[in-house]
Scaffold this motif. Structure first.
Motif, PDB file in Angstrom:
ATOM      1  N   GLU A 168       0.869  -1.230   0.005  1.00 36.81           N
ATOM      2  CA  GLU A 168      -0.063   0.008   0.020  1.00 36.81           C
ATOM      3  C   GLU A 168       1.052   1.292  -0.105  1.00 36.81           C
ATOM      4  N   LYS A 169       1.811   1.359   0.642  1.00 40.53           N
ATOM      5  CA  LYS A 169       2.822   2.445   0.944  1.00 40.53           C
ATOM      6  C   LYS A 169       4.085   2.299  -0.198  1.00 40.53           C
ATOM      7  N   SER A 170       3.843   1.490  -1.338  1.00 46.34           N
ATOM      8  CA  SER A 170       4.967   1.429  -1.989  1.00 46.34           C
ATOM      9  C   SER A 170       5.316   2.856  -2.628  1.00 46.34           C
ATOM     10  N   ARG A 171       4.398   3.531  -2.991  1.00 50.33           N
ATOM     11  CA  ARG A 171       4.600   4.963  -3.612  1.00 50.33           C
ATOM     12  C   ARG A 171       5.341   5.594  -2.383  1.00 50.33           C
ATOM     13  N   GLU A 172       4.840   5.563  -1.221  1.00 52.48           N
ATOM     14  CA  GLU A 172       5.816   6.418  -0.292  1.00 52.48           C
ATOM     15  C   GLU A 172       6.976   6.050  -0.120  1.00 52.48           C
ATOM     16  N   TYR A 173       7.424   4.644  -0.126  1.00 53.64           N
ATOM     17  CA  TYR A 173       8.578   4.056  -0.010  1.00 53.64           C
ATOM     18  C   TYR A 173       9.517   4.989  -1.204  1.00 53.64           C
ATOM     19  N   GLY A 174       8.864   4.969  -2.402  1.00 54.52           N
ATOM     20  CA  GLY A 174       9.616   5.292  -3.379  1.00 54.52           C
ATOM     21  C   GLY A 174       9.784   6.889  -3.210  1.00 54.52           C
ATOM     22  N   VAL A 175       9.065   7.785  -2.703  1.00 54.34           N
ATOM     23  CA  VAL A 175       9.367   8.903  -2.397  1.00 54.34           C
ATOM     24  C   VAL A 175      10.420   9.163  -1.276  1.00 54.34           C
ATOM     25  N   LEU A 176      10.709   8.272  -0.364  1.00 56.06           N
ATOM     26  CA  LEU A 176      11.707   8.351   0.508  1.00 56.06           C
ATOM     27  C   LEU A 176      12.778   7.999  -0.139  1.00 56.06           C
ATOM     28  N   LYS A 177      12.807   7.143  -0.918  1.00 54.28           N
ATOM     29  CA  LYS A 177      14.049   6.814  -1.680  1.00 54.28           C
ATOM     30  C   LYS A 177      14.354   7.510  -2.263  1.00 54.28           C
ATOM     31  N   ALA A 178      13.657   8.578  -3.232  1.00 58.57           N
ATOM     32  CA  ALA A 178      14.036   9.604  -4.054  1.00 58.57           C
ATOM     33  C   ALA A 178      14.547  10.550  -3.250  1.00 58.57           C
ATOM     34  N   LEU A 179      13.872  10.773  -1.959  1.00 55.42           N
ATOM     35  CA  LEU A 179      14.572  11.715  -0.831  1.00 55.42           C
ATOM     36  C   LEU A 179      15.734  11.523  -0.218  1.00 55.42           C
ATOM     37  N   GLY A 180      16.089  10.246  -0.616  1.00 57.46           N
ATOM     38  CA  GLY A 180      17.653  10.155  -0.075  1.00 57.46           C
ATOM     39  C   GLY A 180      17.619   8.955   0.957  1.00 57.46           C
ATOM     40  N   PHE A 181      16.488   8.303   1.398  1.00 56.59           N
ATOM     41  CA  PHE A 181      16.579   7.249   2.328  1.00 56.59           C
ATOM     42  C   PHE A 181      17.189   6.185   1.675  1.00 56.59           C
ATOM     43  N   THR A 182      18.073   5.471   2.652  1.00 52.69           N
ATOM     44  CA  THR A 182      18.772   4.269   1.870  1.00 52.69           C
ATOM     45  C   THR A 182      17.942   2.882   2.332  1.00 52.69           C
ATOM     46  N   ASP A 183      18.180   1.832   1.451  1.00 53.15           N
ATOM     47  CA  ASP A 183      17.268   0.605   1.577  1.00 53.15           C
ATOM     48  C   ASP A 183      17.271   0.064   3.123  1.00 53.15           C
ATOM     49  N   ARG A 184      18.508   0.438   3.688  1.00 47.93           N
ATOM     50  CA  ARG A 184      18.581   0.183   5.176  1.00 47.93           C
ATOM     51  C   ARG A 184      17.702   0.932   5.816  1.00 47.93           C
ATOM     52  N   GLN A 185      17.404   2.070   5.907  1.00 42.24           N
ATOM     53  CA  GLN A 185      16.439   2.803   6.338  1.00 42.24           C
ATOM     54  C   GLN A 185      14.727   2.368   6.071  1.00 42.24           C
ATOM     55  N   LEU A 186      14.718   2.058   4.939  1.00 44.19           N
ATOM     56  CA  LEU A 186      13.414   1.736   4.558  1.00 44.19           C
ATOM     57  C   LEU A 186      13.176   0.377   5.324  1.00 44.19           C
ATOM     58  N   PHE A 187      13.886  -0.497   5.296  1.00 49.04           N
ATOM     59  CA  PHE A 187      13.981  -1.792   6.029  1.00 49.04           C
ATOM     60  C   PHE A 187      13.520  -1.591   7.473  1.00 49.04           C
ATOM     61  N   ALA A 188      14.215  -0.640   7.972  1.00 47.89           N
ATOM     62  CA  ALA A 188      14.256  -0.202   9.314  1.00 47.89           C
ATOM     63  C   ALA A 188      12.648  -0.075   9.588  1.00 47.89           C
ATOM     64  N   ILE A 189      12.076   0.675   8.782  1.00 52.07           N
ATOM     65  CA  ILE A 189      10.610   1.143   8.991  1.00 52.07           C
ATOM     66  C   ILE A 189       9.800  -0.033   9.046  1.00 52.07           C
ATOM     67  N   SER A 190      10.036  -1.023   8.121  1.00 52.27           N
ATOM     68  CA  SER A 190       9.376  -2.311   8.033  1.00 52.27           C
ATOM     69  C   SER A 190       9.616  -3.312   9.570  1.00 52.27           C
ATOM     70  N   LEU A 191      10.954  -3.233  10.010  1.00 48.89           N
ATOM     71  CA  LEU A 191      11.218  -3.826  11.083  1.00 48.89           C
ATOM     72  C   LEU A 191      10.757  -3.190  12.469  1.00 48.89           C
ATOM     73  N   ILE A 192      10.716  -1.992  12.159  1.00 47.95           N
ATOM     74  CA  ILE A 192      10.261  -1.251  13.775  1.00 47.95           C
ATOM     75  C   ILE A 192       8.715  -1.399  13.788  1.00 47.95           C
ATOM     76  N   GLN A 193       7.942  -1.505  12.464  1.00 49.29           N
ATOM     77  CA  GLN A 193       6.690  -1.792  12.606  1.00 49.29           C
ATOM     78  C   GLN A 193       6.551  -3.101  13.326  1.00 49.29           C
ATOM     79  N   SER A 194       7.165  -3.982  12.542  1.00 53.34           N
ATOM     80  CA  SER A 194       6.935  -5.545  13.130  1.00 53.34           C
ATOM     81  C   SER A 194       7.278  -5.553  14.631  1.00 53.34           C
ATOM     82  N   ILE A 195       8.387  -5.055  14.920  1.00 51.65           N
ATOM     83  CA  ILE A 195       8.847  -5.129  16.610  1.00 51.65           C
ATOM     84  C   ILE A 195       7.558  -4.642  17.510  1.00 51.65           C
ATOM     85  N   ILE A 196       7.167  -3.323  17.075  1.00 54.28           N
ATOM     86  CA  ILE A 196       6.100  -2.686  17.608  1.00 54.28           C
ATOM     87  C   ILE A 196       4.834  -3.509  17.889  1.00 54.28           C
TER      88      ILE A 196
END
Lengths: 368, 236
Positions: A271-299
Motif C-alpha cells: 500500500e505504501k510502495s509509492r511513499e517508499y518510492g518518495v523516501l528513496k527519491a528523497l535519499g532514504f537508504t534501503d537500510r532505513q526503509l527496511f528499518a521502517i518495516s522492522l520497527i513496525q514488526s517489532i512494535i
C-alpha cells in the motif's frame, strides 16, 4: 529517528490493522505461554506426589526405573532381607497400579497407591478431610474430584470394592491419571498381591550413596535407585513423550505469529510502495526503509506480547477453574523465552516485504 | 555551472519491438542560481530527462555532470548521498506521507540538518504555514500541500531543485503562489531550479524556457525572470 517516526505513524494511523496484528501475535503468545506453562506445570507436578514419599532409596526389580515405563515386581519376603542390612533404618513395601473402573457410566482411571504401615507413603498436600485412609477408605486428588464432581463422603466402587472418600489431596494429578491413596491391605486385596510388592521404600541410617552401594553389592539382582534419580526418571516420561509434541506446536505458533505480522507488514509495504518510492527519491537508504518495516514488526510484536502476557494467565485461570486439572505454571524463564520468540517472529516477518521494498523504483514518484 | 548533460540518451526496452527513445541526445547546461523551465507535450521525455538529472534513472548513454559528479557512473549509494544533500524534489502530486504532519513531512527529509524539526518549522512558517505545522496532508489544501513539499525540498539547502509540474494540481491562485515562491527561492537563495511544466505562466519566473519534443531539445527562449523577481517575497 525518521524511520522510527514513519513506522510508528504508519502503524498507529491504521488502528484496525494494528489491533488485528497485535491480536494475532497475542494469539500466538497465548498459545506458546499455555504450552510452556502446561509443560512447566506438568514438570513440577509429576514429581510432587512421589517427592512426598519419605524414602531415601527405591528398590525395584532389575531394569525397572520408574512407575510408567516398566513394571517392577518383587517377592514380599525379600523385605526381611533388606530390613536386616545394617545400612537400612526402615523398609516399607510400595504397591501401586493404575486401575480403570466405571464411574457414572463412564471409564475412570486412578493410580491406586497403598499407604504402608510404616507411613512412608503420604499425600503431597491435603485439601480436605483425612491425610491417611483407613480400611475401605480412599483419598482422591482434587483434579479427579473436580472432574468427576466428587466430594468427601461420596463412594467409589472399584472392582466391586466400595471405598468411601475421606480426603481430597493435591499434587497427584498427572493428567493421564491421578494418584489416589487407599489402605495398603485394601490394595493387596484388590490386586491379589499377597506375595508381591512393586518396590521397597528404604530409609537409610548412613549416607545415602554409601547405603546405595552397599545394598547394590548385596542385592546385585535388584535395582537400587536414589530418590532424586527416581523422581528424574519419572519426570523423563514428560520430556520424552510431550517435549517433541510441544516443540512442533511451538513451531506452529511461531509460524502463525510470523504469518500474521508478515502479512500485515507486507500489505502495508504494498500500500505504501509509492511513499517508499518518495523516501528513496528523497535519499532514504534501503537500510532505513527496511528499518521502517522492522520497527513496525517489532512494535506490533511487542503489543501482541503484552496482550498475550495479560490474557494467557487469565485464560489459564479460567481453564483451571473449569477443569481443575489445568496445570499452568509460568515463571521468568518462560516469559523471557516467549519474548525472544516474539522478537524472532517480528524480525522474520519484517523480512517478508524486504524484496518488495528493495525493488521499488524511486523514479515512479514522478508519475502523476 | 552547476549542471551539464552531454549527448544524453535514454532508451527503454532497447533492441526490442517495444523500444522507445525517451531522451534523444540532449545537451544542456544550467548555471548556479538559474531557473530553467522545460516544456513539451506529454510523452516528450521531460520527466525522463529530469529523472536522470535527479540521479533516479541511469542514462543509456551520455553523461549528467552535477556539481562535478558524473551521475551516470556514480554508485547507487553515492547517488543517494547526492540526492540527500544536493537535490530537492517537488512533485506534481505533492507526494507527502499521509500519516505524517506537515512538520514531520519536512523534518524527515532533513538528513544533514542538526535539528531538522526546528529548521522544518522555520521553513514552514516562512511559507505561511505557521498554523498548519501539525496538520496532516489530508486536511491541507492543494496549495498548502505544495508549500509543504517546497519546504521539504529546501530543508537540506540543496544546490538544485527539480520541480515536476508543480502547479498542475493547483488552482490559479495557488499556482501563482507556488510560482512566486519558486521565483523567490531562486532569487534570494541563488538556487538552481529546473521546472518541468505545461503551465505557460511559469515562463514568467524562468530565466530560460526549453522545449522538448520526441526526446529532443528543439527550441530555447528567454523567460521573464528578472521582471518577475522584482516582486520579491521575503523568503528565508
Amino acid at each position: 529517528m525518521s524511520s522510527f517516526l514513519i513506522a510508528r505513524q504508519n502503524l498507529f494511523s491504521e488502528k484496525g490493522r494494528l489491533l488485528i496484528t497485535a491480536g494475532g501475535v497475542a494469539f500466538s503468545v497465548i498459545f506458546i505461554l499455555l504450552l510452556l506453562g502446561l509443560y512447566q506445570g506438568w514438570s513440577t507436578q509429576i514429581t510432587k506426589f512421589l517427592g512426598a514419599i519419605d524414602s531415601d532409596l527405591w528398590v525395584g526389580q532389575k531394569g525397572s526405573r520408574d512407575l510408567s515405563h516398566s513394571l517392577s515386581l518383587l517377592p514380599i519376603d525379600l523385605l526381611e532381607k533388606v530390613q536386616n542390612q545394617p545400612s537400612v533404618k526402615a523398609v516399607s513395601p510400595f504397591i501401586g497400579r493404575q486401575l480403570t473402573f466405571e464411574l457414572k457410566g463412564q471409564e475412570a482411571h486412578l493410580y491406586l497407591v497403598g499407604v504402608d504401615p510404616g507411613n512412608l507413603v503420604r499425600p503431597y498436600k491435603i485439601k480436605e478431610g483425612k491425610a491417611r485412609p483407613s480400611k475401605n477408605e480412599i483419598i482422591i486428588d482434587n483434579a479427579f474430584a473436580q472432574k468427576e464432581r466428587l466430594k468427601v463422603n461420596d463412594t467409589l466402587i472399584i472392582q466391586s470394592k466400595t471405598l468411601k472418600i475421606v480426603g481430597i489431596s493435591e499434587g497427584g494429578n498427572l493428567l493421564v491419571y491421578t494418584f489416589a491413596l487407599i489402605d495398603q491391605a485394601d490394595l493387596i486385596d484388590l490386586l491379589q498381591f499377597q506375595q508381591f510388592t512393586n518396590y521397597f521404600l528404604v530409609k537409610t541410617n548412613i549416607n545415602v550413596n554409601e547405603a546405595q552401594n552397599l545394598l547394590q553389592k548385596e542385592f546385585p539382582e535388584l535395582s537400587i535407585v536414589k530418590k532424586e534419580q527416581f523422581l528424574k526418571n519419572n519426570a523423563a516420561l514428560l520430556s520424552e513423550t510431550f517435549l517433541p509434541i510441544i516443540g512442533v506446536l511451538l513451531l506452529v505458533a511461531v509460524l502463525i505469529g510470523i504469518a500474521v505480522i508478515g502479512l500485515t507488514i507486507f500489505t502495508a509495504a504494498i500500500e505504501k510502495s509509492r511513499e517508499y518510492g518518495v523516501l528513496k527519491a528523497l535519499g532514504f537508504t534501503d537500510r532505513q526503509l527496511f528499518a521502517i518495516s522492522l520497527i513496525q514488526s517489532i512494535i506490533a510484536g511487542f503489543l501482541g506480547l503484552l496482550l498475550g502476557n495479560i490474557l494467557a494467565p487469565l485464560l489459564a485461570f479460567l481453564a483451571q477453574t473449569i477443569t481443575g486439572g489445568f496445570l499452568y505454571e509460568v515463571g521468568p524463564r518462560e516469559i523471557i523465552l516467549v519474548a525472544v520468540l516474539t522478537l524472532v517472529m517480528s524480525i522474520a516477518a519484517s523480512l517478508l516485504p524486504l524484496r518488495r521494498i528493495l525493488s521499488i523504483d524511486p523514479a515512479q514518484v514522478f508519475k502523476a | 555551472m552547476i549542471l551539464k548533460t552531454k549527448n544524453l540518451f535514454k532508451i527503454f526496452n532497447p533492441k526490442s519491438a517495444a523500444e522507445v527513445t525517451a531522451v534523444n541526445g540532449i545537451n544542456f547546461e544550467l548555471q548556479q542560481g538559474e531557473i530553467a523551465m522545460i516544456m513539451g507535450p506529454s510523452g516528450s521525455g521531460k520527466t525522463t530527462f529530469i529523472t536522470m538529472i535527479g540521479g533516479l534513472l541511469k542514462p543509456t548513454s551520455g553523461s549528467v555532470i552535477f556539481d562535478g559528479h558524473h551521475l551516470e557512473s556514480t554508485s547507487q549509494k553515492n547517488l543517494t548521498v547526492i540526492r540527500r544533500h544536493e537535490i530537492g524534489f517537488i512533485f506534481q502530486s505533492f507526494n507527502l506521507l499521509q500519516n505524517l504532519t506537515a512538520l514531520q513531512n519536512v523534518s524527515i527529509a532533513g538528513f544533514g540538518v542538526s535539528n531538522p524539526e526546528i529548521k522544518a518549522s522555520e521553513l514552514l512558517k516562512n511559507l505561511g504555514l505557521k498554523d498548519r505545522l501539525n496538520t496532516k496532508p489530508a486536511n491541507l489544501s492543494g496549495g498548502e500541500k505544495q508549500r509543504v513539499a517546497i519546504a521539504r525540498s529546501l530543508i537540506n539547502n540543496p544546490k538544485l531543485i527539480l520541480a515536476d509540474e508543480p502547479t498542475a494540481n493547483l488552482d490559479k491562485t495557488h499556482g501563482h503562489e507556488v510560482m512566486q515562491l519558486l521565483c523567490s527561492i531562486g532569487c534570494e537563495q541563488n538556487k538552481s531550479i529546473i521546472i518541468v511544466s505545461h503551465d505557460e505562466r511559469i515562463k514568467e519566473v524562468a530565466h530560460r524556457v526549453l522545449y522538448i519534443e520526441d526526446g529532443r531539445l528543439i527550441k530555447e527562449e528567454k523567460g521573464n525572470h528578472n521582471k518577475v523577481c522584482s516582486m520579491k517575497t521575503h523568503f528565508l
